[in-house]
Design a protein around this motif. Structure first.
Motif, PDB file in Angstrom:
ATOM      1  N   GLN A 273      17.699   2.481  76.226  1.00 25.27           N
ATOM      2  CA  GLN A 273      18.491   3.655  76.638  1.00 25.27           C
ATOM      3  C   GLN A 273      18.801   4.533  75.430  1.00 25.27           C
ATOM      4  N   TRP A 274      19.175   3.902  74.312  1.00 20.36           N
ATOM      5  CA  TRP A 274      19.455   4.654  73.085  1.00 20.36           C
ATOM      6  C   TRP A 274      18.228   5.459  72.667  1.00 20.36           C
ATOM      7  N   LEU A 275      17.056   4.816  72.707  1.00 22.73           N
ATOM      8  CA  LEU A 275      15.829   5.499  72.303  1.00 22.73           C
ATOM      9  C   LEU A 275      15.492   6.653  73.249  1.00 22.73           C
TER      10      LEU A 275
ATOM     11  N   ALA B 245      15.180  16.123  79.181  1.00 23.99           N
ATOM     12  CA  ALA B 245      15.179  14.925  80.034  1.00 23.99           C
ATOM     13  C   ALA B 245      13.776  14.321  80.101  1.00 23.99           C
ATOM     14  N   ALA B 246      12.772  15.152  80.272  1.00 29.11           N
ATOM     15  CA  ALA B 246      11.389  14.672  80.343  1.00 29.11           C
ATOM     16  C   ALA B 246      10.969  14.054  79.010  1.00 29.11           C
TER      17      ALA B 246
ATOM     18  N   HIS C 217      19.381  12.301  85.947  1.00 27.48           N
ATOM     19  CA  HIS C 217      19.363  10.979  85.320  1.00 27.48           C
ATOM     20  C   HIS C 217      19.819  11.093  83.861  1.00 27.48           C
ATOM     21  N   PHE C 218      19.315  12.093  83.150  1.00 24.32           N
ATOM     22  CA  PHE C 218      19.710  12.328  81.762  1.00 24.32           C
ATOM     23  C   PHE C 218      21.210  12.622  81.690  1.00 24.32           C
ATOM     24  N   THR C 219      21.701  13.468  82.578  1.00 26.47           N
ATOM     25  CA  THR C 219      23.129  13.828  82.592  1.00 26.47           C
ATOM     26  C   THR C 219      23.998  12.597  82.821  1.00 26.47           C
ATOM     27  N   ARG C 220      23.617  11.743  83.769  1.00 26.60           N
ATOM     28  CA  ARG C 220      24.388  10.518  84.040  1.00 26.60           C
ATOM     29  C   ARG C 220      24.403   9.593  82.831  1.00 26.60           C
TER      30      ARG C 220
ATOM     31  N   THR D 144      29.120  15.625  79.617  1.00 31.76           N
ATOM     32  CA  THR D 144      27.952  16.157  80.308  1.00 31.76           C
ATOM     33  C   THR D 144      27.273  17.148  79.372  1.00 31.76           C
ATOM     34  N   PRO D 145      25.999  17.414  79.564  1.00 34.05           N
ATOM     35  CA  PRO D 145      25.341  18.380  78.684  1.00 34.05           C
ATOM     36  C   PRO D 145      26.026  19.749  78.691  1.00 34.05           C
TER      37      PRO D 145
END
Length: 189
Positions: free
Chosen positions: A130-132, A151-152, A161-164, A173-174
């Motif tokens: 997840q960190w990577l 995100a991609a 998914h990236f925001t969560r 949040t971004p």
């Protein structure tokens, strides 16, 4: 609560909160691969840094100074080399899909992979991956990519998914949290 003017080292895997709201705070997240040395966890609790490291942290004004500070910080931690097989595999995007894929890439059982990652990084393989992902997305954001592109680039299924994940890891949040932040991802060299 940290005393005024003192920096706190918060080890990986520690649930914490930074506040109070409105208080000026500087956070530097150091990739566990930064120095190629894993921290031998003598204490897995947050601890105050020395006066000189705390003072130096206050005076960082650019990425190069942050990198120099991180080197000083990492150089004071007891440690040993990160498992070379793991270090090599973490550069292989194909192996980073999930812990099972990483275990296959390294020809290790999932149990043995978990032991190695936990010893070297202080977190289970899923958290390291997840960190990577977050690093990949942050690097894309540093290049002024759109949120969808970031995100991609991080390997997230989509922008939501990236925001969560960002909310889960950093509590922001971004849109709200990243609007006033300088995002800088070093090349680890």
């Amino acid at each position: 609560m940290a005393p005024t003017g003192k920096a706190i080292h918060i080890p990986a895997g520690q649930t914490h909160s930074i506040g109070p709201e409105g208080r000026l705070t500087r956070s530097i997240y150091i990739d566990p691969r930064f120095s190629g040395i894993r921290n031998d966890q003598q204490c897995n609790q947050p601890a105050c840094l020395s006066d000189d490291l705390s003072a130096a942290l206050e005076h960082i004004t650019d990425t190069n100074q942050a990198r120099d500070w991180a080197k000083r910080f990492a150089g004071r931690l007891p440690g040993s080399a990160i498992d070379s097989r793991l270090q090599k595999a973490l550069g292989n995007v194909r192996a980073l899909a999930n812990p099972a894929a990483l275990a296959r890439e390294l020809a290790l059982s999932p149990t043995r992979l978990r032991e190695i990652v936990k010893a070297d990084f202080g977190v289970p393989p899923s958290k390291l991956l997840q960190w990577l992902q977050l690093l990949g997305a942050a690097k894309a954001m540093e290049a002024s990519s759109s949120l969808a592109d970031a995100a991609a680039a991080g390997g997230f299924a989509d922008q939501a998914h990236f925001t969560r994940r960002l909310q889960q890891w950093f509590g922001v949040t971004p849109k709200i949290g990243l609007s006033g932040l300088e995002v800088s991802v070093d090349d680890l060299s």
